[in-house]
Structure formats: C-alpha cells, structure tokens
Motif scaffolding. Structure first.
Motif, PDB file in Angstrom:
ATOM      1  N   ALA A 268      30.523  49.012   4.937  1.00 30.54           N
ATOM      2  CA  ALA A 268      31.290  49.021   3.696  1.00 30.54           C
ATOM      3  C   ALA A 268      31.060  50.308   2.905  1.00 30.54           C
ATOM      4  N   LYS A 269      29.874  50.910   3.088  1.00 20.79           N
ATOM      5  CA  LYS A 269      29.560  52.161   2.396  1.00 20.79           C
ATOM      6  C   LYS A 269      30.008  53.373   3.198  1.00 20.79           C
ATOM      7  N   GLY A 270      30.589  53.117   4.359  1.00 22.09           N
ATOM      8  CA  GLY A 270      31.061  54.233   5.183  1.00 22.09           C
ATOM      9  C   GLY A 270      30.095  54.642   6.258  1.00 22.09           C
ATOM     10  N   GLY A 271      29.056  53.837   6.500  1.00 19.39           N
ATOM     11  CA  GLY A 271      28.091  54.147   7.566  1.00 19.39           C
ATOM     12  C   GLY A 271      28.666  53.814   8.924  1.00 19.39           C
ATOM     13  N   SER A 272      27.898  54.106   9.942  1.00 16.15           N
ATOM     14  CA  SER A 272      28.380  53.782  11.299  1.00 16.15           C
ATOM     15  C   SER A 272      27.475  52.807  11.974  1.00 16.15           C
TER      16      SER A 272
ATOM     17  N   GLU B   6      37.506  43.861  10.131  1.00 19.29           N
ATOM     18  CA  GLU B   6      37.011  44.891  11.037  1.00 19.29           C
ATOM     19  C   GLU B   6      35.502  45.105  10.869  1.00 19.29           C
ATOM     20  N   ARG B   7      35.036  45.154   9.625  1.00 16.34           N
ATOM     21  CA  ARG B   7      33.593  45.324   9.379  1.00 16.34           C
ATOM     22  C   ARG B   7      32.811  44.114   9.881  1.00 16.34           C
ATOM     23  N   ALA B   8      33.356  42.924   9.657  1.00 16.02           N
ATOM     24  CA  ALA B   8      32.674  41.712  10.123  1.00 16.02           C
ATOM     25  C   ALA B   8      32.574  41.714  11.642  1.00 16.02           C
ATOM     26  N   ARG B   9      33.657  42.062  12.310  1.00 16.63           N
ATOM     27  CA  ARG B   9      33.629  42.096  13.778  1.00 16.63           C
ATOM     28  C   ARG B   9      32.659  43.150  14.303  1.00 16.63           C
ATOM     29  N   ALA B  10      32.588  44.286  13.621  1.00 16.93           N
ATOM     30  CA  ALA B  10      31.665  45.341  14.042  1.00 16.93           C
ATOM     31  C   ALA B  10      30.207  44.946  13.806  1.00 16.93           C
ATOM     32  N   SER B  11      29.966  43.965  12.970  1.00 16.65           N
ATOM     33  CA  SER B  11      28.604  43.529  12.643  1.00 16.65           C
ATOM     34  C   SER B  11      28.110  42.386  13.525  1.00 16.65           C
ATOM     35  N   VAL B  12      29.011  41.780  14.289  1.00 17.12           N
ATOM     36  CA  VAL B  12      28.649  40.616  15.107  1.00 17.12           C
ATOM     37  C   VAL B  12      27.639  40.982  16.187  1.00 17.12           C
TER      38      VAL B  12
ATOM     39  N   PHE C  94      23.335  41.068  10.173  1.00 17.34           N
ATOM     40  CA  PHE C  94      24.773  41.035   9.904  1.00 17.34           C
ATOM     41  C   PHE C  94      25.047  41.585   8.503  1.00 17.34           C
ATOM     42  N   SER C  95      24.288  41.128   7.530  1.00 18.29           N
ATOM     43  CA  SER C  95      24.475  41.588   6.147  1.00 18.29           C
ATOM     44  C   SER C  95      24.222  43.086   6.026  1.00 18.29           C
ATOM     45  N   GLU C  96      23.146  43.573   6.653  1.00 19.53           N
ATOM     46  CA  GLU C  96      22.832  45.002   6.600  1.00 19.53           C
ATOM     47  C   GLU C  96      23.930  45.835   7.253  1.00 19.53           C
ATOM     48  N   SER C  97      24.360  45.389   8.429  1.00 18.46           N
ATOM     49  CA  SER C  97      25.389  46.129   9.164  1.00 18.46           C
ATOM     50  C   SER C  97      26.702  46.134   8.386  1.00 18.46           C
ATOM     51  N   TYR C  98      27.071  44.993   7.863  1.00 19.87           N
ATOM     52  CA  TYR C  98      28.316  44.875   7.098  1.00 19.87           C
ATOM     53  C   TYR C  98      28.258  45.767   5.864  1.00 19.87           C
ATOM     54  N   ALA C  99      27.140  45.745   5.145  1.00 15.16           N
ATOM     55  CA  ALA C  99      26.991  46.563   3.933  1.00 15.16           C
ATOM     56  C   ALA C  99      27.035  48.051   4.277  1.00 15.16           C
ATOM     57  N   SER C 100      26.390  48.423   5.377  1.00 16.13           N
ATOM     58  CA  SER C 100      26.393  49.824   5.796  1.00 16.13           C
ATOM     59  C   SER C 100      27.807  50.283   6.129  1.00 16.13           C
TER      60      SER C 100
END
Length: 154
Positions: A150-154, A22-28, A142-148
């Motif tokens: 993962a920390k509960g960011g939007s 889900e996080r990966a797809r949201a980061s695409v 992608f890395s920034e979005s995925y990490a954010s």
C-alpha cells in the motif's frame, strides 16, 4: 409525481477496489510461507534422530533385498517445505512440509510405525502444536506485506 435522478462516477472506487484486491492477492503467498515456516521449524524439533546410523532394507518390488546405509539425522536433513503451484491459485497458496523420500525412504515407517516398530509420529504432532502460532505468523505477515504494498513497496 416528481422524479429525482442522481448519477455517480464510480470509476475511482472501482480502481481502488481493484488495487485492494491486487495487494491482498500479492500478500497471500508470503503469508502462507510465514505460516508454513512455523510448522516446518516445529517438525525439525520433533523429528526423531537416532544417535547411530542405520541400515534400510529395501522392501518394494524394485529394491527388495537391497540394503542402504543412512547416517544419523538423515531424516531430519530430508525434511523440506515447498510451494505447490499445482495446488495454489491467485487467492490461495499451498505449501507442503514433508520429507524427501529418496533421502529418507523410511520416514513413512517412522511416522506411522510397522509391525515391528512403534510409530514415532512427528508431522501431525508438529502441526497440532504449531498451527495457532503458524496462523498468527501468517496473519502478521499478510498485514505487513499488504501495508508495504500500500505504501508502494515490493
């Protein structure tokens, strides 16, 4: 013969893997847009602009004989980037960089040339000059979005 049997509850693993997907797809999409932005900026640098305005003479069936005045820089101002929902999926985001044909109908002739005017390509050279930087920007985003996420960011 003796038998050994083991059972594992993988429900936590399944949930964790679903969360990763889900996080990966949201980061695409943010990653694709970051990459597109690099190409878009390069196109803006490379698109030719005459110092003077010019006339465009309609040549299609609907516009034959009509003349249209274009201010200097109208092709540059017609350059856009847009997300393409029709060409995207949850795992793949497509963006287009082009020019608005209503604002600069002569863009095709600038890019490809005519029988009377040589081509002044700007889209393909911009893509070729910026694709490595664009891919790098996409990977970083992608890395920034995925990490954010993962920390509960939007």
């Amino acid at each position: 013969m003796r038998e050994i049997s083991m059972r594992f509850d993988t429900s936590n693993c399944d949930a964790a893997l679903d969360d990763i997907l889900e996080r990966a797809r949201a980061s695409v999409r943010p990653a694709a847009q970051a990459a597109t932005q690099v190409v878009y900026q390069e196109v803006l640098v490379r698109v030719p602009a005459s110092p003077k305005g010019h006339w465009f003479h309609g040549t299609s069936f609907k516009t034959t004989g009509q003349k249209y005045w274009f201010e200097p820089g109208s092709l540059r101002r017609a350059i856009y980037q847009a997300y393409s929902a029709d060409n995207s999926t949850q795992d793949h985001a497509t963006y287009h960089v082009s020019w608005n044909r209503k604002k600069a109908p002569y863009g095709h002739w600038v890019e490809n040339g005519t029988s009377r005017a040589p081509a002044q390509p700007f889209l393909r050279p911009a893509y070729e000059a910026s694709i490595d930087r664009a891919l790098d920007a996409g990977r970083v985003k992608f890395s920034e979005s995925y990490a954010s996420l993962a920390k509960g960011g939007s």
